[in-house]
Design a protein around this motif. Structure first.
Motif, PDB file in Angstrom:
ATOM      1  N   ALA A  48      37.567  39.422  50.340  1.00  0.00           N
ATOM      2  CA  ALA A  48      36.206  39.002  50.547  1.00  0.00           C
ATOM      3  C   ALA A  48      35.243  39.938  50.087  1.00  0.00           C
ATOM      4  O   ALA A  48      34.122  39.694  49.918  1.00  0.00           O
ATOM      5  N   ALA A  49      35.919  41.180  49.840  1.00  0.00           N
ATOM      6  CA  ALA A  49      35.155  42.339  49.131  1.00  0.00           C
ATOM      7  C   ALA A  49      35.050  42.227  47.687  1.00  0.00           C
ATOM      8  O   ALA A  49      34.831  43.096  47.083  1.00  0.00           O
ATOM      9  N   PHE A  50      35.898  40.859  47.241  1.00  0.00           N
ATOM     10  CA  PHE A  50      35.852  40.823  45.653  1.00  0.00           C
ATOM     11  C   PHE A  50      36.724  41.709  45.061  1.00  0.00           C
ATOM     12  O   PHE A  50      36.688  41.899  43.817  1.00  0.00           O
ATOM     13  N   ALA A  51      37.919  42.089  45.697  1.00  0.00           N
ATOM     14  CA  ALA A  51      38.876  42.717  44.802  1.00  0.00           C
ATOM     15  C   ALA A  51      39.632  41.995  43.828  1.00  0.00           C
ATOM     16  O   ALA A  51      40.147  42.455  42.968  1.00  0.00           O
ATOM     17  N   GLY A  52      39.772  40.749  44.150  1.00  0.00           N
ATOM     18  CA  GLY A  52      40.497  39.705  43.278  1.00  0.00           C
ATOM     19  C   GLY A  52      39.505  39.618  41.974  1.00  0.00           C
ATOM     20  O   GLY A  52      40.108  38.926  40.953  1.00  0.00           O
ATOM     21  N   ASN A  53      38.345  39.738  41.904  1.00  0.00           N
ATOM     22  CA  ASN A  53      37.415  39.465  40.927  1.00  0.00           C
ATOM     23  C   ASN A  53      37.230  40.625  40.041  1.00  0.00           C
ATOM     24  O   ASN A  53      36.351  41.109  39.746  1.00  0.00           O
ATOM     25  N   ALA A  54      38.580  40.990  39.401  1.00  0.00           N
ATOM     26  CA  ALA A  54      38.871  42.253  38.634  1.00  0.00           C
ATOM     27  C   ALA A  54      38.870  41.603  37.243  1.00  0.00           C
ATOM     28  O   ALA A  54      39.400  40.610  37.000  1.00  0.00           O
ATOM     29  N   ILE A  55      39.003  42.850  36.333  1.00  0.00           N
ATOM     30  CA  ILE A  55      39.279  42.341  34.884  1.00  0.00           C
ATOM     31  C   ILE A  55      39.754  43.756  34.311  1.00  0.00           C
ATOM     32  O   ILE A  55      39.285  44.814  34.396  1.00  0.00           O
ATOM     33  N   ALA A  56      40.709  43.563  33.232  1.00  0.00           N
ATOM     34  CA  ALA A  56      41.216  44.657  32.306  1.00  0.00           C
ATOM     35  C   ALA A  56      40.318  44.224  31.115  1.00  0.00           C
ATOM     36  O   ALA A  56      40.516  43.227  30.315  1.00  0.00           O
TER      37      ALA A  56
END
Length: 303
Positions: free
Chosen positions: A241-249
């Motif tokens: 819900a805090a967008f931790a999965g919306n990450a990028i390397a």
């Protein structure tokens, strides 16, 4: 190979070697949040979007400039002008994407986002400046919102496509072919989810962030986690819900997410990322997150 069978996909993917080419982008592009406001059409199927009163355009612009400065310290990053008629354009990775030598234009579900696909300046940059061939999917009828719907392991040519109103199975097949992928796993997103890149991130081909409750079928999430074990972090609903999965390397040694996402990580997550070879880089993006997307959604990759 394109399949809905997680076991079949996993058996195939485990035998696919990493290519000697780039696992991460060589450059990035952004679109400024000009006229940033709630887009009512997009809000129909994006439950992460905030109410009108939560939008602060000036704060969003400041945070976006800070994001640009931060990313530019890692790789060349260009920013295109925003347009008040396209309030979601700050999330360009859904509309434009690249693979070596070519660029893709996606088919957006909502008309407010379809306007972004006709931008002559962005198309001209890829076509005339970079000399990329065009694959235009925007005029065909099947929604395929590019790297919002499709998470890609560029090192091995593997795709993970979340099906929803933003991407159907035919659209997924079009993207599979356009990106030149070896194999793509199709899975339904859980009710209320709109993009795979909110519930899954693959980091430089060697680690993954998996939000299992964002998948309709837990078997798909577990197959992906198994592929990237021991560097698969299973995020909980609060982290998602805090967008931790919306990450990028964007390099081999760092993973980027918003400051709110980083603050929501459970104890031990940073250490787990470090064990996979990644330092955590975070940027304040709470104003932009009001629009229903976070850092990864803001970043277009140039391969």
């Amino acid at each position: 190979m394109i399949t809905r069978d997680p076991g079949r996909f996993l058996a195939y993917a485990r035998g696919v070697p990493a290519d000697p080419g780039r696992a991460t982008a060589r450059a990035a592009f952004l679109v400024a949040p000009e006229g940033f406001r709630r887009a009512e059409q997009s809000a129909q199927d994006n439950r992460y979007m905030a109410a009108d009163e939560a939008f602060d355009g000036e704060r969003a612009a400041r945070q976006h400039r800070a994001l640009h400065r931060a990313l530019a310290r890692t790789l060349p990053t260009v920013c295109f002008a925003g347009d008040a008629d396209t309030p979601d354009a700050v999330y360009p990775n859904n509309v434009f994407a690249t693979a070596p030598g070519r660029y893709l234009v996606g088919r957006m579900r909502h008309p407010v986002r379809q306007r972004e696909a006709v931008r002559a300046d962005i198309r001209g940059f890829f076509r005339d400046v970079l000399g990329y061939a065009e694959i235009d999917l925007s005029a065909q009828p099947h929604p395929c919102e590019l790297t919002g719907a499709l998470v890609i392991d560029r090192a091995r040519g593997l795709g993970f496509c979340g099906l929803s109103e933003r991407c159907d199975e035919a659209g997924a097949r079009l993207m599979h072919d356009a990106f030149g992928l070896r194999a793509t796993l199709l899975f339904d997103l859980a009710p209320g989810e709109y993009h795979a890149n909110v519930v899954l991130a693959v980091l430089a081909g060697r680690a993954a962030l998996v939000c299992a409750d964002g998948f309709a079928d837990a078997a798909a999430a577990e197959a992906i986690a198994a592929l990237y074990a021991p560097h698969a972090l299973r995020l909980d609903p609060a982290e998602k819900a805090a967008f931790a999965g919306n990450a990028i390397a964007l390099s081999a040694d760092a993973v980027w997410m918003s400051a709110a996402a980083a603050a929501a990580l459970r104890p031990g997550r940073r250490e787990a990322l470090a064990a996979a070879g990644f330092a955590l880089q975070a940027v304040e993006l709470d104003a932009i997150e009001a629009g229903g997307g976070s850092l990864r959604c803001c970043v277009g990759e140039i391969y």
